[in-house]
Design an enzyme around this catalytic site. Structure first.
Site, PDB file in Angstrom:
ATOM      1  N   ARG A 145      -7.648  -0.974  -6.360  1.00  0.00           N
ATOM      2  CA  ARG A 145      -7.805  -2.497  -5.877  1.00  0.00           C
ATOM      3  C   ARG A 145      -9.007  -3.136  -6.746  1.00  0.00           C
ATOM      4  O   ARG A 145      -9.100  -4.413  -6.930  1.00  0.00           O
ATOM      5  CB  ARG A 145      -8.168  -2.383  -4.401  1.00  0.00           C
ATOM      6  CG  ARG A 145      -7.136  -2.061  -3.632  1.00  0.00           C
ATOM      7  CD  ARG A 145      -7.390  -1.509  -2.204  1.00  0.00           C
ATOM      8  NE  ARG A 145      -6.167  -0.841  -1.598  1.00  0.00           N
ATOM      9  CZ  ARG A 145      -4.949  -1.630  -1.117  1.00  0.00           C
ATOM     10  NH1 ARG A 145      -5.176  -2.643  -0.639  1.00  0.00           N
ATOM     11  NH2 ARG A 145      -3.954  -0.886  -0.640  1.00  0.00           N
TER      12      ARG A 145
ATOM     13  N   LYS B 269      -6.090  -5.678   3.627  1.00  0.00           N
ATOM     14  CA  LYS B 269      -6.892  -4.584   3.490  1.00  0.00           C
ATOM     15  C   LYS B 269      -7.891  -4.576   2.212  1.00  0.00           C
ATOM     16  O   LYS B 269      -7.432  -4.932   1.187  1.00  0.00           O
ATOM     17  CB  LYS B 269      -5.810  -3.231   3.540  1.00  0.00           C
ATOM     18  CG  LYS B 269      -6.754  -1.859   2.729  1.00  0.00           C
ATOM     19  CD  LYS B 269      -5.651  -0.918   2.680  1.00  0.00           C
ATOM     20  CE  LYS B 269      -6.362   0.383   2.088  1.00  0.00           C
ATOM     21  NZ  LYS B 269      -5.482   1.372   1.730  1.00  0.00           N
TER      22      LYS B 269
ATOM     23  N   HIS C 140       1.187   2.558   3.978  1.00  0.00           N
ATOM     24  CA  HIS C 140       0.322   3.633   4.058  1.00  0.00           C
ATOM     25  C   HIS C 140       0.576   4.279   5.384  1.00  0.00           C
ATOM     26  O   HIS C 140       0.462   3.552   6.262  1.00  0.00           O
ATOM     27  CB  HIS C 140      -1.104   3.085   3.691  1.00  0.00           C
ATOM     28  CG  HIS C 140      -2.122   3.956   3.584  1.00  0.00           C
ATOM     29  ND1 HIS C 140      -2.356   4.873   4.654  1.00  0.00           N
ATOM     30  CD2 HIS C 140      -2.739   4.572   2.670  1.00  0.00           C
ATOM     31  CE1 HIS C 140      -3.464   5.849   4.272  1.00  0.00           C
ATOM     32  NE2 HIS C 140      -3.781   5.507   3.060  1.00  0.00           N
TER      33      HIS C 140
ATOM     34  N   LYS D 174       1.599   9.265  -5.626  1.00  0.00           N
ATOM     35  CA  LYS D 174       0.423   8.929  -5.323  1.00  0.00           C
ATOM     36  C   LYS D 174      -0.723  10.058  -5.670  1.00  0.00           C
ATOM     37  O   LYS D 174      -0.245  11.216  -5.164  1.00  0.00           O
ATOM     38  CB  LYS D 174       0.075   8.620  -3.865  1.00  0.00           C
ATOM     39  CG  LYS D 174      -1.381   8.322  -3.481  1.00  0.00           C
ATOM     40  CD  LYS D 174      -1.292   7.730  -2.110  1.00  0.00           C
ATOM     41  CE  LYS D 174      -2.592   7.568  -1.598  1.00  0.00           C
ATOM     42  NZ  LYS D 174      -2.705   7.061  -0.233  1.00  0.00           N
TER      43      LYS D 174
ATOM     44  N   ASP E 259       0.868  -1.033  -0.082  1.00  0.00           N
ATOM     45  CA  ASP E 259      -0.011   0.174   0.046  1.00  0.00           C
ATOM     46  C   ASP E 259       0.893   1.339   0.056  1.00  0.00           C
ATOM     47  O   ASP E 259       1.697   1.569   0.946  1.00  0.00           O
ATOM     48  CB  ASP E 259      -0.941   0.054   1.147  1.00  0.00           C
ATOM     49  CG  ASP E 259      -2.140   0.811   1.218  1.00  0.00           C
ATOM     50  OD1 ASP E 259      -1.713   1.753   0.369  1.00  0.00           O
ATOM     51  OD2 ASP E 259      -3.024   0.832   1.969  1.00  0.00           O
ATOM     52  N   ASP E 260       0.555   2.039  -1.176  1.00  0.00           N
ATOM     53  CA  ASP E 260       1.763   3.255  -1.152  1.00  0.00           C
ATOM     54  C   ASP E 260       3.042   3.091  -1.351  1.00  0.00           C
ATOM     55  O   ASP E 260       3.845   4.133  -0.958  1.00  0.00           O
ATOM     56  CB  ASP E 260       1.477   4.276  -0.009  1.00  0.00           C
ATOM     57  CG  ASP E 260      -0.096   4.948  -0.102  1.00  0.00           C
ATOM     58  OD1 ASP E 260      -0.674   4.535  -0.866  1.00  0.00           O
ATOM     59  OD2 ASP E 260      -0.516   5.730   0.867  1.00  0.00           O
TER      60      ASP E 260
ATOM     61  N   CYS F 219      -6.348   4.408  -3.753  1.00  0.00           N
ATOM     62  CA  CYS F 219      -6.542   2.842  -3.163  1.00  0.00           C
ATOM     63  C   CYS F 219      -7.766   2.092  -3.841  1.00  0.00           C
ATOM     64  O   CYS F 219      -7.476   1.075  -4.682  1.00  0.00           O
ATOM     65  CB  CYS F 219      -6.673   3.246  -1.780  1.00  0.00           C
ATOM     66  SG  CYS F 219      -5.232   3.417  -0.645  1.00  0.00           S
TER      67      CYS F 219
ATOM     68  N   HIS G 284     -11.008  -2.246   1.495  1.00  0.00           N
ATOM     69  CA  HIS G 284     -10.950  -1.128   0.927  1.00  0.00           C
ATOM     70  C   HIS G 284     -12.038  -0.917  -0.411  1.00  0.00           C
ATOM     71  O   HIS G 284     -12.073  -0.232  -1.118  1.00  0.00           O
ATOM     72  CB  HIS G 284      -9.838  -0.156   0.502  1.00  0.00           C
ATOM     73  CG  HIS G 284     -10.086   1.069   0.600  1.00  0.00           C
ATOM     74  ND1 HIS G 284      -8.906   2.032   0.589  1.00  0.00           N
ATOM     75  CD2 HIS G 284     -11.051   1.849   1.054  1.00  0.00           C
ATOM     76  CE1 HIS G 284      -9.503   3.272   1.107  1.00  0.00           C
ATOM     77  NE2 HIS G 284     -10.577   3.217   1.183  1.00  0.00           N
TER      78      HIS G 284
ATOM     79  N   ASP H 256      -0.361  -0.590  -4.816  1.00  0.00           N
ATOM     80  CA  ASP H 256      -1.436  -0.180  -5.484  1.00  0.00           C
ATOM     81  C   ASP H 256      -1.461   1.164  -6.082  1.00  0.00           C
ATOM     82  O   ASP H 256      -2.337   1.531  -6.886  1.00  0.00           O
ATOM     83  CB  ASP H 256      -2.559  -0.289  -4.208  1.00  0.00           C
ATOM     84  CG  ASP H 256      -2.268   0.949  -3.409  1.00  0.00           C
ATOM     85  OD1 ASP H 256      -0.968   1.317  -3.178  1.00  0.00           O
ATOM     86  OD2 ASP H 256      -3.270   1.326  -2.560  1.00  0.00           O
ATOM     87  N   ASN H 257      -0.338   1.808  -5.823  1.00  0.00           N
ATOM     88  CA  ASN H 257       0.042   3.208  -6.460  1.00  0.00           C
ATOM     89  C   ASN H 257       1.138   3.690  -5.908  1.00  0.00           C
ATOM     90  O   ASN H 257       1.964   2.851  -5.352  1.00  0.00           O
ATOM     91  CB  ASN H 257      -1.266   4.296  -6.154  1.00  0.00           C
ATOM     92  CG  ASN H 257      -1.417   4.251  -4.678  1.00  0.00           C
ATOM     93  OD1 ASN H 257      -2.454   3.890  -4.260  1.00  0.00           O
ATOM     94  ND2 ASN H 257      -0.600   4.622  -3.700  1.00  0.00           N
TER      95      ASN H 257
ATOM     96  N   SER I   9      -8.491   1.982   4.646  1.00  0.00           N
ATOM     97  CA  SER I   9      -7.208   2.611   5.100  1.00  0.00           C
ATOM     98  C   SER I   9      -6.820   2.599   6.645  1.00  0.00           C
ATOM     99  O   SER I   9      -7.876   2.755   7.301  1.00  0.00           O
ATOM    100  CB  SER I   9      -6.793   3.668   4.458  1.00  0.00           C
ATOM    101  OG  SER I   9      -6.793   3.447   2.956  1.00  0.00           O
TER     102      SER I   9
END
Length: 490
Positions: free
Chosen positions: A77, A130, A258, A331, A33-34, A73, A132, A310-311, A155
């Site tokens: 996803r 996660k 994240h 991001k 994540d991130d 996010c 989301h 994810d990004n 998140s």
């Protein structure tokens, strides 16, 4: 059992027999994540040590031009799980970028996830991490093809304690109370940079699909975030152990890095790069533990492992965010740093070991995994089957990327060239929004940092990409934005 069966087949000289259901490949998707493009050792970070991921990259394939479908996010996803662009599935918002707590909306029932298809074809399926894509029971992962879910619904920085709820923030914004919003963000930033578990009331959930319904339970609240990566790893290892006879599909969307970023005591101060590096190195440990479990169970050669993000990195979070390396921005933007992510594929004895600089996308995982499982994708996806690249050294069937942000197409890549029609920073950071009638053109192979506009040198490429954008938009029907439904209820 599986090892014994294979041994008997080999001894009998019948190794060329068709695969049984037990021999269908397993799939593990590890989704950070991130995590930024430059945050792994194999992608050039000088201080973050990621030996396990670097080893997977050396033994498998490291992709240099791999993208997500959206730079934040929830839409990212949703795209991974459905193989469909967010504007096609509705998993986006023009005004609300991601899903927030207590939203009645989530993954639409009409969308088909790869977990649903695999489950219908004999696979055990689990998500550890996660989600989301909705926090109401009717949109839990177990309602969308997963047999089991352990993790958080959104998140790890949502559900603040002692701060306005998201609905209250919407009201404050609607009433134009700008100073109140600004003061609230400044107060929250101090908490981000000195995070404590009690600042957030994020729940940890467990959900199981049963023969006659579902069992949903609250495991803990607030989540003990220092233990987050450790807990996810234990759950993942347990699922692999319980389903080692296969076939299975395991999706591990980590909550880290994240913000707020947390690591366990075992990784406190372990890295050379501070807190953020500690967190990433713990993720690398988790990947190593999962791979070791596959080897111990003698199923590594029947398991495709994919690691990606994810990004891009949340640059607004300064030293608590990551790095996009040589790529521009991060991001929330449609610059390369927002949507180009690290991607490692590992499958011992199956993949051609190489660095792949063809274009790929998380959108392609849907078609690729189903193809490798011997299952028809069913059509309606925006992804491609990359199995030829993975197994046979073929060229990627993908030669283009559409860069969307909040339902707006802002850039388009075809081959080596990328054309921006809208440029904008994220989270109040530069550059300010600018619309480009003729576009800003970059040659990514010679300028991956997007520094030089070469539209005057390659006017034919610019015109070609403008036409590609029109053709793409005409080919993709737009669904209503699911995330904005919350505004219409006010």
């Amino acid at each position: 059992m599986r090892t014994l069966l294979i041994t008997l087949v080999l001894l009998s000289g019948c190794a060329s027999q068709p695969q049984s259901d037990e021999q269908k490949p397993n799939f593990i998707i590890l989704f950070a994540d991130d995590l930024g493009y430059g945050d792994l050792g194999s992608y050039g970070h000088p201080y973050i040590r990621t030996p396990n991921l670097d080893q997977l990259a050396a033994e498998g394939q490291r992709w240099t031009d791999f993208y997500v479908a959206d730079p934040v996010c929830s839409p990212s996803r949703g795209a991974l799980l459905t193989g469909r662009l967010p504007v096609r599935s509705g998993l986006y918002g023009e005004h609300i970028a991601v899903l927030f707590p207590n939203d009645p909306a989530g993954m639409p029932a009409a969308e088909t996830t790869m977990a649903e298809v695999l489950s219908d074809n004999g696979y055990a399926t689990a998500i550890v991490g996660k989600w989301h894509l909705g926090d109401q029971p009717d949109v839990y992962p177990t309602r969308h093809g997963f047999d089991y879910w352990y993790g958080i619904p959104y998140s790890n920085d949502m559900d603040w304690v002692g701060e306005p709820t998201f609905d209250e923030v919407l009201k404050i914004r609607a009433e134009g109370r700008v100073e109140e919003l600004r003061d609230g963000m400044a107060r929250r930033m101090l908490k981000y940079f000195d995070p404590k578990t009690e600042y957030w009331n994020v729940p940890v959930m467990r959900s199981r699909k049963t023969s006659d319904g579902y069992i949903d339970e609250l495991v803990e609240r607030p989540a003990q975030q220092t233990q987050n990566t450790q807990q996810y790893t234990r759950e993942a290892l347990s699922f692999i152990e319980d389903n080692s006879d296969g076939p299975f599909m395991l999706y591990v969307p980590y909550s880290m890095p994240h913000t707020p970023i947390f690591r366990s005591a075992a990784f406190e101060g372990k890295s050379e790069g501070g807190l953020y590096a500690d967190v990433v190195e713990e993720l690398d440990w988790s990947v190593g533990a999962i791979v070791e479990k596959l080897k111990a169970l003698d199923i590594d050669e029947n398991t495709l492992v994919v690691f990606t993000s994810d990004n891009g990195p949340w640059l607004f979070m300064q030293h608590h965010g990551g790095s996009a390396g040589l790529l521009r921005n991060g991001k929330g933007t449609t610059f390369e740093g927002g949507m180009r992510v690290p991607a490692v594929f590992w499958w011992p004895g199956k993949l051609e070991q190489k660095v792949v600089s063809d274009i790929g996308s998380t959108l392609d995982l849907y078609n690729t995994i189903l193809s490798l499982a011997g299952v028809e994708a069913g059509g309606g996806q925006d992804g491609f089957d990359l199995s030829g690249v993975l197994l046979n050294g073929a060229e990627s069937p993908r030669d283009a990327v559409a860069y969307y942000r909040q339902g707006e197409l802002r850039a388009y890549r075809k081959g080596d060239f990328k054309l921006h029609v809208v440029t904008e920073g994220a989270y109040g950071m530069p550059p300010q929004r600018e619309e480009h009638e003729s576009g800003v053109l970059h040659d990514l192979k010679n300028d991956p940092s997007e520094r030089f506009d070469v539209a005057d040198r390659f006017p034919d490429k610019r015109d070609e990409l403008l036409m590609e954008i029109k053709a793409h938009q005409a080919s993709v029907p737009r669904a209503a934005p699911v995330f904005d439904q919350r505004l219409r209820r006010k």
